[in-house]
Design a protein around this motif. Structure first.
Motif, PDB file in Angstrom:
ATOM      1  N   MET A  10       0.854  -1.201   0.000  1.00  0.00           N
ATOM      2  CA  MET A  10       0.000   0.000   0.000  1.00  0.00           C
ATOM      3  C   MET A  10       0.886   1.247   0.000  1.00  0.00           C
ATOM      4  O   MET A  10       1.835   1.331   0.764  1.00  0.00           O
ATOM      5  N   THR A  11       0.565   2.197  -0.852  1.00  0.00           N
ATOM      6  CA  THR A  11       1.383   3.402  -0.956  1.00  0.00           C
ATOM      7  C   THR A  11       0.955   4.410   0.107  1.00  0.00           C
ATOM      8  O   THR A  11      -0.242   4.615   0.338  1.00  0.00           O
ATOM      9  N   ASP A  12       1.923   4.987   0.758  1.00  0.00           N
ATOM     10  CA  ASP A  12       1.606   6.080   1.681  1.00  0.00           C
ATOM     11  C   ASP A  12       1.466   7.359   0.855  1.00  0.00           C
ATOM     12  O   ASP A  12       2.441   7.892   0.349  1.00  0.00           O
ATOM     13  N   MET A  13       0.242   7.810   0.695  1.00  0.00           N
ATOM     14  CA  MET A  13      -0.012   8.931  -0.200  1.00  0.00           C
ATOM     15  C   MET A  13       0.547  10.249   0.326  1.00  0.00           C
ATOM     16  O   MET A  13       0.618  11.230  -0.400  1.00  0.00           O
ATOM     17  N   TRP A  14       0.868  10.279   1.631  1.00  0.00           N
ATOM     18  CA  TRP A  14       1.505  11.510   2.130  1.00  0.00           C
ATOM     19  C   TRP A  14       2.818  11.720   1.388  1.00  0.00           C
ATOM     20  O   TRP A  14       3.101  12.771   0.850  1.00  0.00           O
ATOM     21  N   ALA A  63      -3.317  10.525  -4.495  1.00  0.00           N
ATOM     22  CA  ALA A  63      -2.690  11.533  -3.633  1.00  0.00           C
ATOM     23  C   ALA A  63      -3.255  12.909  -3.934  1.00  0.00           C
ATOM     24  O   ALA A  63      -2.676  13.677  -4.705  1.00  0.00           O
ATOM     25  N   ARG A  64      -4.407  13.211  -3.382  1.00  0.00           N
ATOM     26  CA  ARG A  64      -4.987  14.554  -3.531  1.00  0.00           C
ATOM     27  C   ARG A  64      -5.182  15.129  -2.131  1.00  0.00           C
ATOM     28  O   ARG A  64      -5.900  14.546  -1.316  1.00  0.00           O
ATOM     29  N   TRP A  65      -4.517  16.212  -1.921  1.00  0.00           N
ATOM     30  CA  TRP A  65      -4.506  16.792  -0.576  1.00  0.00           C
ATOM     31  C   TRP A  65      -5.035  18.212  -0.593  1.00  0.00           C
ATOM     32  O   TRP A  65      -4.979  18.896  -1.596  1.00  0.00           O
ATOM     33  N   ARG A  66      -5.528  18.610   0.533  1.00  0.00           N
ATOM     34  CA  ARG A  66      -5.871  20.013   0.765  1.00  0.00           C
ATOM     35  C   ARG A  66      -5.099  20.458   2.000  1.00  0.00           C
ATOM     36  O   ARG A  66      -4.831  19.648   2.888  1.00  0.00           O
ATOM     37  N   GLY A 114      -1.872  19.217   6.156  1.00  0.00           N
ATOM     38  CA  GLY A 114      -2.320  18.519   4.962  1.00  0.00           C
ATOM     39  C   GLY A 114      -3.387  17.502   5.318  1.00  0.00           C
ATOM     40  O   GLY A 114      -3.173  16.646   6.172  1.00  0.00           O
ATOM     41  N   VAL A 115      -4.537  17.626   4.681  1.00  0.00           N
ATOM     42  CA  VAL A 115      -5.623  16.665   4.927  1.00  0.00           C
ATOM     43  C   VAL A 115      -6.062  16.099   3.584  1.00  0.00           C
ATOM     44  O   VAL A 115      -5.991  16.778   2.549  1.00  0.00           O
ATOM     45  N   PRO A 116      -6.486  14.844   3.575  1.00  0.00           N
ATOM     46  CA  PRO A 116      -6.894  14.225   2.298  1.00  0.00           C
ATOM     47  C   PRO A 116      -8.047  14.996   1.666  1.00  0.00           C
ATOM     48  O   PRO A 116      -9.022  15.343   2.331  1.00  0.00           O
ATOM     49  N   ALA A 117      -7.943  15.261   0.364  1.00  0.00           N
ATOM     50  CA  ALA A 117      -9.044  15.904  -0.352  1.00  0.00           C
ATOM     51  C   ALA A 117     -10.151  14.891  -0.610  1.00  0.00           C
ATOM     52  O   ALA A 117     -11.329  15.218  -0.581  1.00  0.00           O
ATOM     53  N   ALA A 118      -9.762  13.658  -0.869  1.00  0.00           N
ATOM     54  CA  ALA A 118     -10.763  12.612  -1.141  1.00  0.00           C
ATOM     55  C   ALA A 118     -10.103  11.254  -0.947  1.00  0.00           C
ATOM     56  O   ALA A 118      -8.883  11.123  -1.076  1.00  0.00           O
ATOM     57  N   PHE A 119     -10.929  10.278  -0.606  1.00  0.00           N
ATOM     58  CA  PHE A 119     -10.448   8.897  -0.493  1.00  0.00           C
ATOM     59  C   PHE A 119     -10.947   8.057  -1.659  1.00  0.00           C
ATOM     60  O   PHE A 119     -10.319   7.111  -2.078  1.00  0.00           O
ATOM     61  N   SER A 120     -12.142   8.430  -2.109  1.00  0.00           N
ATOM     62  CA  SER A 120     -12.725   7.701  -3.240  1.00  0.00           C
ATOM     63  C   SER A 120     -13.460   8.719  -4.097  1.00  0.00           C
ATOM     64  O   SER A 120     -13.168   9.912  -4.031  1.00  0.00           O
ATOM     65  N   SER A 121     -14.430   8.258  -4.865  1.00  0.00           N
ATOM     66  CA  SER A 121     -15.125   9.221  -5.726  1.00  0.00           C
ATOM     67  C   SER A 121     -16.035  10.110  -4.894  1.00  0.00           C
ATOM     68  O   SER A 121     -16.465   9.745  -3.796  1.00  0.00           O
ATOM     69  N   ALA A 127     -11.723  16.203   2.501  1.00  0.00           N
ATOM     70  CA  ALA A 127     -12.113  17.580   2.787  1.00  0.00           C
ATOM     71  C   ALA A 127     -13.075  18.129   1.739  1.00  0.00           C
ATOM     72  O   ALA A 127     -13.940  18.950   2.055  1.00  0.00           O
ATOM     73  N   ASP A 128     -12.977  17.640   0.498  1.00  0.00           N
ATOM     74  CA  ASP A 128     -13.854  18.180  -0.552  1.00  0.00           C
ATOM     75  C   ASP A 128     -15.310  17.808  -0.302  1.00  0.00           C
ATOM     76  O   ASP A 128     -16.212  18.634  -0.435  1.00  0.00           O
TER      77      ASP A 128
END
Lengths: 540, 390
Positions: free
Chosen positions: B1-5, B29-32, B38-45, B234-235
Motif C-alpha cells: 500500500m502506498t503512503d499517499m503523504w 494523492a490529492r490533498w488540501r 495537509g488533509v486528504p481531499a478525497a479517499f474515493s469518488s 475535505a472536498d
C-alpha cells in the motif's frame, strides 16, 4: 457579589431621591477644576480623594516641625488664564509669593538671567553670546505667534475620531478652525517644528551651547527623552506657554506652596456646593452594561452615580477600576501599550541660610527658577544611564528657593530648596541608599554653581519616580501620565479611542493629565472634562 | 500500500495525528491544506463519499482546527468577554457555537466553546487566534494553553453513526442532545464525544489525545467495519458544509485579525451569523455591533447552480445587474449541480433570472434559502438583560 445599579445608594441614604452626584475621583488640580466647573453649573458634585489631603501632586505638606512646602510640583508654569478667570481663583484665595520668576541658566562661572522681559533677556544674552541676542528675540516672537495660533486648540476640546472617514474629515476641519490666525510661513514652520526635536529647532536659531542647553531643558523635563528626540519641541512649547501672570512666558509660586493653589480650586468648587471626602479611595468603578453605575470604595461603601470623572491614568481607570472585561479587547490592549516612564526625581532640601551663586559671591541667591543644563550634550548624557536603570552622575536640575520670596517657608533661619532632577529612572524599587546617592549627585551639581550649597544642606528628601508612583498613584511616576508628543496630542491624547475626555463607557469621563491638552498644573483637562459632561447632558 | 503523504503532500505541511493511518487509505494523492495541515481531499469518488455522508457512516479528519484550553477562576469570564454568546451560561459537558469579533464588530472567527469542567473550557475554530486570545486574557486570572496539534478531532456524520457509537461504548451516543458532550472510556480508548447540530443531523465530533490517535483511529476503523464506516475527504465535507449552509472563515468572511483590507472583513450580521450574537450581554465589540445591527447587510443565500463550474468569487447577476457574489461553491453529484453560498447586495428584479457568471459563461442559479451557522445546541433565544456580574 454582583453589583447592580439598584443596589447602589446615593450618599445620605434614604428619603427623597436626590440628584445623583457627579463623582470625581481624585482631588488633584484637574479633579478640583472639574468639580468647580460642574458645581458652578449647578450640578451636585462629590470629590473622592484617596489621600488625606487636597492637591494630588500639587499638594503642600509640613516638613516635620518645619514649614509647609510643596510636596511634588513646585512651580506653576502652565496654569491657563481662562481657568484662573473663569473660576475666580484670586477671589478664592490664590496668592502668589512671586508671579514672574526669571529663569536663570547656570553653569560654573556663568549665570544667564532670562527675564520675562525680552529686552532684559536680550541684553543678558548679549553679554555672553552677542550673536544670539537678536536671535533670542526672533525666537521668542516665533514662539509667541505659535502660542497665539495654538491657544484656541489648547483651550478647547479636541475632535473625536470615530473610526470612519467622516469623523476624520470632521477632525481635520476642526483642527483648521481651531488654529488661530497664522501666516503661511508660520504655518509651515509650525507644521515642521511640532514634531521636531527641540535641539534641531534651537540649532536653527542659536550658536551658544549654554543657551541651547538651558532652553532645551524645557523640552525634556517630565519626559523620558533627550533633546535630539522627535517631539520634544512640543514639550518645550507646553512649558513655555506659561502665563500665570497674565503675560506669556511667566512662571510663579503660590504663597504657601502648590497646595495653596489646590486650596483655591477647592474653594471655587466648595463655594458652589461641591462636597469632598478625603481618605476615600476608590477600588472599583461599577458598570451596568455599557454605562457606569457608581463607585465602590476600598471600605466596601458603594456610591451610585450616573457620571464618574476619573483623573487617574487611563490604564488605572479602565483596566484596574472598571476592569478589562468591561472594555473591548483592542481598547484594553491599546491602553496597556501606553507607556508611562517617569524620569524626574523631586528633591526638597532644608538649608541653613541662603547660598551664594558662584558668579555673585557677594549677595545671596535671588528669587528665580534656576536651570543647570550647560549644553545639549549634558542633557543627552543625563538620559543615557537612565536607559539602563542607573542615575546620572551629573543630572540636569531645575531648582528654586521659594523661601526667598515666601516667608512662610523660612523656619528658624533655614530656607527651602525644591528641585527637579533629570533623568531618574523608573526602577522596581528604591532604597534609602539609592535615594541618598542621587540626592548627593544633585547636591554636587548645585554646589558647582553655588559653592556653599553643600555645607548648608541640613536635610534632603528625595522622591524617585517609583516613590512618586506609590505616593500619588501616578503610573510610572510620570507627571503627565504619558509623554506629550505629537502622536499623543489633541485627538490622540491619551489615545484615539479615549480622546476628548470620553472612553467607551457612557458616563465615564477622563480628566487627568493624560487628557487634552496636558498635565503640568494647568487645570485644562479638568475643565475640558466638565465641559464635555455639560455638553453631553445638555446642562451647558 | 502506498503512503499517499509521501506520494503527494508537500513536506512543509504539518501532518495530522492520524495522517499515518489515513494516508494509506487514499485512492490517489490529492490533498488540501487546512490550517497548515495537509488533509486528504478525497479517499474515493465524490459520489461514493457523498452517499456515505447522506445514507451511511462517514468520518473526516478535523485535527487541523486551532484549539485552546482556557482554565482558571476567570475562564468563563474571559470567554464571555470575547465571545458573542453567553458562555457563562454554558453547562459543564456542553458546547455552543459562537463568534469572536474585534472592537469594530468584525468577525475574527466562528468558534465552538466546550465546557469541560466548571473552570476549564476548550475553544476550537478555523483561525489561529492564540495571540489575540492571549492579549485578551492579559487582565484575567486564567491559564491559556494552545492545544492545536496535541489533539485529534474526527467528525463523524451519517445515520448509521449511532450504531458505531454503541460499539465504541458511548453511554448516550445518539441520544446526546445537540451540543452535549460525553466522555467515553473504553479500555485503552478515551475520547470526548460531542454531538453537533441541530442543523446538521447525525453529526458528532470525537476529540482524543494526539498521543493515542493512531491507536484510536485503528480501533475506530475496525469497529466501523460493521456499519460500513468510510473516511471522506475535505472536498466532500466542504460540500456538506455548503449544503447545510454553514459559513466559515476564509470563505464567507476574512478573519478581522488577518484581513488585508477592512472591506474584506464582515460583521456577523453581514455574513449570516447574526444568530450567534447576543446583543443583550456585554462582550468585546458589542457597541460596534449595536450600530451594525441597524445597518443594512447583504442577504446570505444558499444556491443551486447548474453545471459543475460554479466557484468562489463568481458574480451573481440578475438581468443586466450585478446583485451579489459567490463565497463558496462545491459540486454535488447527487443533485447533478453545484451548491454554493453567497451574498446578495441587491434583490433581483422580479422576473429577472439569477445567474452565476463563470469563465465559460453564465450559469442559471436558484436560491434555496438563507443560511446561518449551526448554533451547536438549542437555538439561542436572546433578550435577557445582564447585570454587572460582579
Amino acid at each position: 457579589m454582583a453589583l447592580e445599579r439598584s443596589d447602589l445608594t446615593p450618599p445620605g441614604g434614604g428619603g427623597e431621591p436626590a440628584e445623583r452626584p457627579v463623582l470625581v475621583i481624585g482631588a488633584g488640580i484637574n479633579g478640583l477644576a472639574s468639580a468647580a466647573y460642574l458645581a458652578r453649573a449647578g450640578r451636585r458634585v462629590l470629590v473622592l480623594e484617596g489621600r488625606n489631603r487636597l492637591g494630588g501632586m500639587a499638594a503642600s505638606v509640613r516638613l516635620d516641625d518645619g514649614p509647609v512646602v510643596s510636596e511634588c510640583a513646585h512651580l506653576v508654569t502652565a496654569l491657563h488664564p481662562d481657568v484662573m478667570s473663569e473660576l475666580g481663583l484670586y477671589r478664592h484665595g490664590l496668592r502668589f509669593s512671586h508671579r514672574r520668576l526669571p529663569t536663570m541658566l547656570l553653569k560654573p562661572g556663568t549665570t544667564l538671567a532670562l527675564s520675562e522681559d525680552p529686552w532684559e533677556a536680550e541684553a543678558a544674552i548679549a553679554e555672553i553670546a552677542p550673536g544670539d541676542a537678536r536671535a533670542y528675540r526672533r525666537f521668542l516672537e516665533l514662539v509667541r505667534r505659535f502660542h497665539e495660533a495654538l491657544d484656541p486648540l489648547i483651550a478647547n476640546p479636541p475632535a473625536r475620531l470615530g473610526g470612519d472617514e467622516a469623523a476624520l474629515n470632521e477632525a481635520a476641519h476642526l483642527l483648521g478652525a481651531r488654529i488661530g490666525r497664522v501666516s503661511e510661513r508660520d504655518f509651515a514652520a509650525l507644521a515642521t517644528m511640532l514634531a521636531a526635536p527641540v535641539a534641531e529647532v534651537l540649532d536653527g536659531y542659536f550658536a551658544s551651547p549654554f543657551l541651547k542647553g538651558g532652553l532645551a531643558f524645557d523640552g525634556v523635563i517630565g519626559a523620558f527623552a533627550a533633546p535630539s528626540w522627535n517631539g520634544t519641541f512640543l514639550s518645550f512649547l507646553q512649558r513655555r506657554f506659561a502665563s500665570v501672570s497674565g503675560r506669556w512666558g511667566a512662571c510663579g509660586h503660590p504663597a504657601g506652596g502648590l497646595g495653596a493653589l489646590a486650596d483655591a480650586f477647592w474653594n471655587a468648587a466648595r463655594a458652589n456646593g461641591a462636597e469632598l471626602r478625603l481618605n476615600a479611595r476608590v477600588s472599583r468603578i461599577a458598570v451596568d452594561g455599557d454605562r457606569v453605575a457608581g463607585v465602590v470604595l476600598t471600605t466596601g461603601e458603594e456610591i451610585a452615580a450616573d457620571i464618574v470623572v476619573s483623573t487617574l491614568h487611563p490604564h488605572a481607570t479602565f483596566l484596574e477600576l472598571v476592569g478589562a472585561r468591561h472594555v473591548d479587547v483592542g481598547f484594553a490592549e491599546d491602553l496597556a501599550h501606553l507607556e508611562s516612564r517617569g524620569s524626574v526625581a523631586r528633591l526638597t532640601f532644608v538649608i541653613e541660610g541662603l547660598p551664594r551663586l558662584g558668579t555673585h559671591q557677594d549677595e545671596p541667591a535671588p528669587a528665580g527658577r534656576f536651570v543647570i543644563a550647560p549644553d545639549l550634550g549634558y542633557l543627552e548624557r543625563a538620559l543615557t544611564p537612565a536607559k539602563f536603570g542607573a542615575t546620572p552622575a551629573e543630572p540636569a536640575v531645575e531648582f528654586a528657593i521659594p523661601s526667598v520670596h515666601d516667608a512662610s517657608m523660612q523656619h528658624e533661619g533655614r530656607h527651602i530648596v525644591t528641585a527637579l532632577a533629570l533623568h531618574a529612572p523608573l526602577r522596581a524599587a528604591e532604597t534609602d541608599e539609592t535615594r541618598a546617592a542621587f540626592a548627593d549627585a544633585v547636591t554636587q551639581t548645585i554646589t558647582r554653581v553655588m559653592p556653599d550649597f553643600r555645607r548648608r544642606v541640613r536635610r534632603a528628601e528625595v522622591l524617585m519616580p517609583r516613590d512618586i508612583e506609590e505616593r500619588f498613584g501616578a503610573r510610572g511616576g510620570h507627571w503627565h501620565h504619558i509623554d506629550l508628543v505629537p502622536d499623543q496630542a489633541w485627538c490622540l491624547r491619551p489615545h484615539a479611542r479615549a480622546a476628548a475626555y470620553r472612553g467607551p463607557l457612557d458616563g465615564l469621563y477622563l480628566a487627568g493629565a493624560s487628557s487634552h491638552p496636558w498635565g503640568g498644573v494647568s487645570g485644562l483637562p479638568g475643565r475640558g472634562a466638565a465641559f464635555a459632561i455639560l455638553k453631553d447632558r445638555g446642562w451647558g | 500500500m502506498t503512503d499517499m503523504w509521501h506520494a503527494g503532500a508537500p513536506q512543509f505541511w504539518r501532518r495530522s495525528p492520524v495522517t499515518s493511518v489515513l494516508a494509506p487509505l487514499m485512492g490517489q494523492a490529492r490533498w488540501r491544506v487546512c490550517g497548515g495541515v495537509g488533509v486528504p481531499a478525497a479517499f474515493s469518488s465524490r459520489g461514493e463519499e457523498e452517499a456515505s455522508l447522506r445514507t451511511g457512516a462517514a468520518f473526516t479528519d478535523r485535527s487541523w482546527l486551532s484549539t485552546y484550553l482556557v482554565s482558571g477562576a476567570e475562564a468563563a469570564r474571559l470567554l464571555d468577554r470575547v465571545q458573542t454568546r453567553d458562555v457563562s451560561q454554558l453547562q459543564v459537558g456542553h458546547s455552543m457555537r459562537t463568534a469572536a469579533v474585534d472592537d469594530e464588530g468584525r468577525l475574527i472567527d466562528l468558534c465552538t466553546v466546550y465546557r469541560l469542567e466548571e473552570d476549564v473550557f476548550q475553544l476550537a475554530g478555523e483561525v489561529a487566534i492564540g495571540a489575540w486570545l492571549a492579549r485578551a486574557a492579559a487582565h484575567f486570572a486564567v491559564a491559556l494553553e494552545e492545544t492545536t496539534g496535541s489533539l485529534a478531532c474526527l467528525q463523524l456524520v451519517g445515520p448509521a453513526i449511532g450504531a458505531l457509537l454503541d460499539a465504541l461504548g458511548a453511554a448516550q451516543g445518539d441520544r446526546l442532545a445537540a451540543g452535549a458532550m460525553e466522555l467515553v472510556e473504553d479500555g485503552s480508548l478515551a475520547f470526548h464525544l460531542c454531538r453537533r447540530g441541530p442543523g446538521t443531523p447525525d453529526a458528532y465530533e470525537m476529540w482524543f489525545s494526539a498521543v493515542t490517535a493512531e491507536h484510536a483511529m485503528r480501533r475506530l476503523l475496525a469497529l466501523g467495519e460493521t456499519v460500513g464506516l468510510r473516511p471522506v475527504g475535505a472536498d466532500a465535507f466542504e460540500a456538506l458544509r455548503i449544503a447545510t449552509g454553514q459559513p466559515r472563515a476564509f470563505a464567507e468572511f476574512e478573519p478581522a485579525i488577518l484581513a488585508r483590507e477592512r472591506a474584506h472583513a464582515r460583521t456577523p450580521f453581514a455574513c449570516g451569523a447574526g444568530g450567534l450574537v447576543d446583543l443583550d450581554k456585554p462582550f468585546s465589540g458589542r457597541r460596534a455591533l449595536l450600530a451594525a445591527a441597524r445597518a443594512p447587510a447583504p442577504r446570505p443565500v444558499r444556491l443551486a447552480i447548474e453545471g459543475f463550474a460554479a466557484a468562489r468569487g463568481q458574480s451573481l447577476r440578475a438581468g443586466a445587474s450585478l446583485v451579489g457574489v459567490l463565497t463558496s461553491a462545491a459540486v454535488s453529484p447527487s443533485r447533478g449541480a453545484s451548491l454554493a453560498l453567497g451574498f446578495l447586495d441587491a434583490e433581483p428584479a422580479p422576473g429577472a433570472a439569477l445567474e452565476a457568471v463563470g469563465a465559460a459563461g453564465p450559469m442559471r442559479a436558484r436560491i434555496l434559502g438563507a443560511f446561518e451557522p449551526d448554533p451547536g445546541g438549542p437555538k439561542p433565544r436572546f433578550g435577557r438583560r445582564h447585570g454587572d456580574g460582579g
